[in-house]
Write a protein that holds these residues in place. Structure first.
Motif, PDB file in Angstrom:
ATOM      1  N   ARG A  19      34.415  21.990 -70.198  1.00  0.00           N
ATOM      2  CA  ARG A  19      34.946  23.282 -69.789  1.00  0.00           C
ATOM      3  C   ARG A  19      36.420  23.373 -70.148  1.00  0.00           C
ATOM      4  O   ARG A  19      37.162  22.436 -69.873  1.00  0.00           O
ATOM      5  CB  ARG A  19      34.852  23.413 -68.274  1.00  0.00           C
ATOM      6  N   ARG A  88      23.664  11.372 -69.276  1.00  0.00           N
ATOM      7  CA  ARG A  88      22.449  12.184 -69.140  1.00  0.00           C
ATOM      8  C   ARG A  88      22.418  13.289 -70.194  1.00  0.00           C
ATOM      9  O   ARG A  88      21.365  13.572 -70.783  1.00  0.00           O
ATOM     10  CB  ARG A  88      22.362  12.800 -67.748  1.00  0.00           C
ATOM     11  N   LYS A 276      42.619  29.193 -54.541  1.00  0.00           N
ATOM     12  CA  LYS A 276      41.165  29.271 -54.331  1.00  0.00           C
ATOM     13  C   LYS A 276      40.430  28.152 -55.056  1.00  0.00           C
ATOM     14  O   LYS A 276      39.325  28.345 -55.576  1.00  0.00           O
ATOM     15  CB  LYS A 276      40.616  30.638 -54.770  1.00  0.00           C
ATOM     16  N   ILE A 277      41.079  26.980 -55.121  1.00  0.00           N
ATOM     17  CA  ILE A 277      40.421  25.815 -55.697  1.00  0.00           C
ATOM     18  C   ILE A 277      40.371  24.682 -54.679  1.00  0.00           C
ATOM     19  O   ILE A 277      41.184  24.627 -53.759  1.00  0.00           O
ATOM     20  CB  ILE A 277      41.114  25.305 -56.982  1.00  0.00           C
ATOM     21  N   VAL A 278      39.373  23.804 -54.861  1.00  0.00           N
ATOM     22  CA  VAL A 278      39.185  22.654 -53.997  1.00  0.00           C
ATOM     23  C   VAL A 278      39.712  21.422 -54.740  1.00  0.00           C
ATOM     24  O   VAL A 278      39.208  21.080 -55.809  1.00  0.00           O
ATOM     25  CB  VAL A 278      37.689  22.474 -53.662  1.00  0.00           C
ATOM     26  N   ARG A 316      38.852  19.476 -44.098  1.00  0.00           N
ATOM     27  CA  ARG A 316      39.149  20.098 -42.799  1.00  0.00           C
ATOM     28  C   ARG A 316      40.480  19.587 -42.259  1.00  0.00           C
ATOM     29  O   ARG A 316      41.275  20.345 -41.703  1.00  0.00           O
ATOM     30  CB  ARG A 316      38.056  19.736 -41.788  1.00  0.00           C
TER      31      ARG A 316
ATOM     32  N   SER B  25      29.126  25.873 -63.542  1.00  0.00           N
ATOM     33  CA  SER B  25      27.728  25.550 -63.228  1.00  0.00           C
ATOM     34  C   SER B  25      27.681  24.159 -62.630  1.00  0.00           C
ATOM     35  O   SER B  25      28.650  23.409 -62.699  1.00  0.00           O
ATOM     36  CB  SER B  25      26.870  25.592 -64.489  1.00  0.00           C
ATOM     37  N   SER B  26      26.553  23.827 -62.028  1.00  0.00           N
ATOM     38  CA  SER B  26      26.351  22.497 -61.458  1.00  0.00           C
ATOM     39  C   SER B  26      24.873  22.198 -61.462  1.00  0.00           C
ATOM     40  O   SER B  26      24.068  23.022 -61.023  1.00  0.00           O
ATOM     41  CB  SER B  26      26.875  22.469 -60.022  1.00  0.00           C
ATOM     42  N   PRO B  27      24.490  20.998 -61.914  1.00  0.00           N
ATOM     43  CA  PRO B  27      23.054  20.650 -61.865  1.00  0.00           C
ATOM     44  C   PRO B  27      22.506  20.698 -60.441  1.00  0.00           C
ATOM     45  O   PRO B  27      21.320  20.967 -60.242  1.00  0.00           O
ATOM     46  CB  PRO B  27      23.004  19.227 -62.437  1.00  0.00           C
ATOM     47  N   PHE B  28      23.374  20.450 -59.435  1.00  0.00           N
ATOM     48  CA  PHE B  28      22.915  20.501 -58.044  1.00  0.00           C
ATOM     49  C   PHE B  28      22.515  21.923 -57.654  1.00  0.00           C
ATOM     50  O   PHE B  28      21.551  22.135 -56.934  1.00  0.00           O
ATOM     51  CB  PHE B  28      24.019  20.003 -57.102  1.00  0.00           C
ATOM     52  N   PHE B 272      32.063  25.210 -52.398  1.00  0.00           N
ATOM     53  CA  PHE B 272      33.082  24.196 -52.097  1.00  0.00           C
ATOM     54  C   PHE B 272      32.658  22.840 -52.658  1.00  0.00           C
ATOM     55  O   PHE B 272      33.397  22.185 -53.395  1.00  0.00           O
ATOM     56  CB  PHE B 272      33.270  24.102 -50.573  1.00  0.00           C
ATOM     57  N   ARG B 274      30.102  21.903 -54.728  1.00  0.00           N
ATOM     58  CA  ARG B 274      29.529  21.735 -56.067  1.00  0.00           C
ATOM     59  C   ARG B 274      30.323  22.385 -57.181  1.00  0.00           C
ATOM     60  O   ARG B 274      30.160  22.026 -58.350  1.00  0.00           O
ATOM     61  CB  ARG B 274      28.097  22.284 -56.077  1.00  0.00           C
ATOM     62  N   LEU B 275      31.127  23.396 -56.859  1.00  0.00           N
ATOM     63  CA  LEU B 275      31.902  24.070 -57.915  1.00  0.00           C
ATOM     64  C   LEU B 275      33.403  23.908 -57.722  1.00  0.00           C
ATOM     65  O   LEU B 275      34.175  24.239 -58.617  1.00  0.00           O
ATOM     66  CB  LEU B 275      31.549  25.565 -57.958  1.00  0.00           C
ATOM     67  N   LYS B 276      33.804  23.435 -56.538  1.00  0.00           N
ATOM     68  CA  LYS B 276      35.231  23.224 -56.225  1.00  0.00           C
ATOM     69  C   LYS B 276      36.011  24.535 -56.242  1.00  0.00           C
ATOM     70  O   LYS B 276      37.159  24.589 -56.666  1.00  0.00           O
ATOM     71  CB  LYS B 276      35.869  22.213 -57.199  1.00  0.00           C
ATOM     72  N   ILE B 277      35.335  25.605 -55.812  1.00  0.00           N
ATOM     73  CA  ILE B 277      36.021  26.890 -55.684  1.00  0.00           C
ATOM     74  C   ILE B 277      35.921  27.393 -54.251  1.00  0.00           C
ATOM     75  O   ILE B 277      34.996  27.042 -53.517  1.00  0.00           O
ATOM     76  CB  ILE B 277      35.464  27.969 -56.641  1.00  0.00           C
ATOM     77  N   VAL B 278      36.904  28.219 -53.879  1.00  0.00           N
ATOM     78  CA  VAL B 278      36.968  28.814 -52.548  1.00  0.00           C
ATOM     79  C   VAL B 278      36.493  30.255 -52.671  1.00  0.00           C
ATOM     80  O   VAL B 278      37.107  31.062 -53.372  1.00  0.00           O
ATOM     81  CB  VAL B 278      38.402  28.763 -52.009  1.00  0.00           C
ATOM     82  N   PHE B 315      36.225  29.525 -43.149  1.00  0.00           N
ATOM     83  CA  PHE B 315      35.846  28.507 -44.134  1.00  0.00           C
ATOM     84  C   PHE B 315      35.344  27.247 -43.421  1.00  0.00           C
ATOM     85  O   PHE B 315      34.320  26.673 -43.793  1.00  0.00           O
ATOM     86  CB  PHE B 315      37.041  28.182 -45.031  1.00  0.00           C
ATOM     87  N   ARG B 316      36.087  26.837 -42.375  1.00  0.00           N
ATOM     88  CA  ARG B 316      35.664  25.669 -41.580  1.00  0.00           C
ATOM     89  C   ARG B 316      34.264  25.894 -41.015  1.00  0.00           C
ATOM     90  O   ARG B 316      33.442  24.988 -40.984  1.00  0.00           O
ATOM     91  CB  ARG B 316      36.625  25.478 -40.403  1.00  0.00           C
ATOM     92  N   LEU B 319      31.694  25.126 -43.566  1.00  0.00           N
ATOM     93  CA  LEU B 319      31.516  23.682 -43.777  1.00  0.00           C
ATOM     94  C   LEU B 319      30.808  23.042 -42.585  1.00  0.00           C
ATOM     95  O   LEU B 319      29.992  22.126 -42.752  1.00  0.00           O
ATOM     96  CB  LEU B 319      32.875  23.003 -43.996  1.00  0.00           C
ATOM     97  N   ASP B 320      31.108  23.513 -41.368  1.00  0.00           N
ATOM     98  CA  ASP B 320      30.485  22.956 -40.166  1.00  0.00           C
ATOM     99  C   ASP B 320      28.991  23.274 -40.114  1.00  0.00           C
ATOM    100  O   ASP B 320      28.181  22.416 -39.793  1.00  0.00           O
ATOM    101  CB  ASP B 320      31.142  23.534 -38.902  1.00  0.00           C
ATOM    102  N   LEU B 324      26.705  18.896 -46.301  1.00  0.00           N
ATOM    103  CA  LEU B 324      25.887  18.484 -47.461  1.00  0.00           C
ATOM    104  C   LEU B 324      24.743  17.579 -47.025  1.00  0.00           C
ATOM    105  O   LEU B 324      24.920  16.743 -46.159  1.00  0.00           O
ATOM    106  CB  LEU B 324      26.755  17.720 -48.453  1.00  0.00           C
TER     107      LEU B 324
END
Lengths: 324, 324
Positions: A19, A88, A276-278, A316, B25-28, B272, B274-278, B315-316, B319-320, B324
């Motif tokens: 990416r 993979r 807005k990124i993690v 958190r 994208s994410s395979p998950f 959060f 799988r894509l690391k975005i908010v 947001f919390r 996650l709560d 995952l």
């Protein structure tokens, strides 16, 4: 040794698979930093970190017959996931040797990306012996995390993107801040920028107590960290600068910048609110340095956020300790 | 009326000012959705939402003498921030009329982006009268949030990017899912895709209880929501489809998809991890639809995440409730 030609060759091999992460910014962060601040969010890369670039670069360069037998890596984290997914996507097997006490999410993700995970005991077992035996039995190729020219070349493709994106914005001079463990990422970026953006100054960034690169650059020889663990910034903790990476860093990098774990968490919280990124704490040390230790830096700073594989409880904690 | 020429003209005006957001994208996530899933993260846009595109498009198209007097908008959220920053970047004043009980962060951000914020009481005061008076006194131009062809054209630039990025990936057919309030975003995207990716099918996505567009598309006339507030997805709650947007949606959109607030929160948590975005809940309804209501969709889905302006406590909560 890695040079700009190798980085450009890696870039060509990565084309269509990696990416191209954007450059982000926020007037709120500019205000805190006291300068123009851009963020290169490699947390948005496949597998959530830049490590995918180096893994793809190394695997795609293997002789097809050798590659088909598979690859092996030692990693408790982001390198593991990068190698697993790159393998993979090449349709080959991968074996990742991980300490059994590595973060659960990282072990599960590595498995889910298709790797065979072999767990070992850091105290009682010799991971190199386990890896050597498996590699020999199955003909696997070892993909090192940073002391490998092809891996450094892959990480360097981030530097090519930074140079291009900065040029589009008309930026001719900038300080580029890079989270640094063994030094593969910052070495690759430095080599790319030496060729493509010679007005840019690169600073490795590290967590307090694990500032081996900063001390090594100051003393001129490879210094070791006293501790091997205990930082929230676990993703970028290594014993000492790499053998191959240290000469590159010595030649091309400016002084290192060091931040506290709490400053890294603060940067995580600000990246959440303003970009807005993690970002994981280790991936946020360069952003933290730009925000809280920018005194000696120029008018424009580009901070790389290297990864985003953070467990929800740590995230958190960042939001709790640093509300807006 | 907005057409592809207007969208392309907006694209040219936005060039160098808007962020070209990547496709993630994410395979998950593919596994959960049971299909190939791409995400267009407009939460990474300036001000944290796609609204910046429409605001810039409208402001940049004004006659310079008119523009210099400034602009005015009614908004409790993302449109406010988009107009405020686009105005500041044009060097002109902006006034934003907001309900005094709007989320604190959105009010503060709008001020910080340079707007004069005028607060009013939703129950006791007539916001249109307040706005009309200010506009007349100061010669301000009203920037509507969705029922404005230039705004729709700006939002449509997202569709141009989707068409280009999908073509690069060799995607010829896809379902495109778009969070929908008044319909400006989904209308613009539909118009762009009609011209540039005619094999794509667009679905507006909404939260349960606020599915006016879905019901209106089914009945063929503009239906109203019973409630005006009370959804976690506040960013995309509007009384009914727009006057200008409804005919566009009727002509170009397929059936709407509806998700629960809890499914939206689940999508926030997965974005959060799988894509690391908010992503804010309202911005996550299309992703939630792709993940949990994809039964009728084809092999490839592109879900737009429209915004990321979420308070830390919500947001919390995501996650709560959805570890995952």
């Amino acid at each position: 040794m890695t040079d700009i030609a190798m980085i450009e060759a890696a870039h060509a091999r990565l084309e269509g698979h990696v990416r191209r992460t954007p450059l982000l910014s926020s007037p709120f962060l500019d205000e805190i930093a006291g300068r123009q601040l851009f963020v290169k969010p490699e947390c948005l890369q496949h597998t959530g970190s830049f490590k995918f670039r180096g893994a793809w670069s190394a695997i795609s360069a293997l002789d097809p017959a050798v590659r088909a037998r598979g690859v092996i890596a030692f990693s408790s984290g982001n390198h593991a996931q990068g190698v697993a997914l790159a393998a993979r996507m090449h349709g080959i097997p991968s074996v990742i040797i991980m300490p059994f006490d590595a973060p659960r999410m990282k072990i599960e993700n590595t498995r889910a990306y298709g790797a065979e995970v072999v767990l070992y005991d850091r105290v009682k077992e010799d991971r190199d012996a386990i890896g050597a035996k498996l590699a020999q039995e199955r003909g696997l190729t070892l993909i090192k995390p940073y002391d490998e020219p092809l891996v450094i070349a892959g990480q360097g493709t981030t530097g090519l993107e930074i140079a291009e994106q900065a040029a589009e914005l008309g930026i001719e001079r900038a300080d580029v801040l890079v989270p640094t463990g063994g030094g593969g990422f910052v070495s690759g970026i430095s080599l790319a920028l030496e060729a493509k953006a010679p007005g840019f100054i690169v600073h490795p960034c590290e967590p307090e107590g694990f500032d081996d690169v900063t001390r090594s650059l100051a003393s001129g020889k490879r210094e070791r960290n006293v501790l091997q663990s205990g930082s929230l910034c676990d993703a970028i903790v290594t014993p000492q600068p790499g053998e191959i990476t240290f000469p590159i860093m010595s030649r091309l990098c400016s002084t290192g910048l060091v931040v506290t774990d709490d400053e890294a968490l603060h940067a995580v919280a600000l990246a959440f609110a303003r970009l807005k990124i993690v970002v994981e704490p280790g991936g946020a040390v360069a952003l933290a340095a730009a925000l809280f230790h920018g005194d000696g830096l120029g008018e424009t700073v580009i901070a790389v956020c290297s990864g985003g594989n953070v467990d929800a409880d740590i995230f958190r904690q960042a939001l709790d300790r640093h509300p807006l």
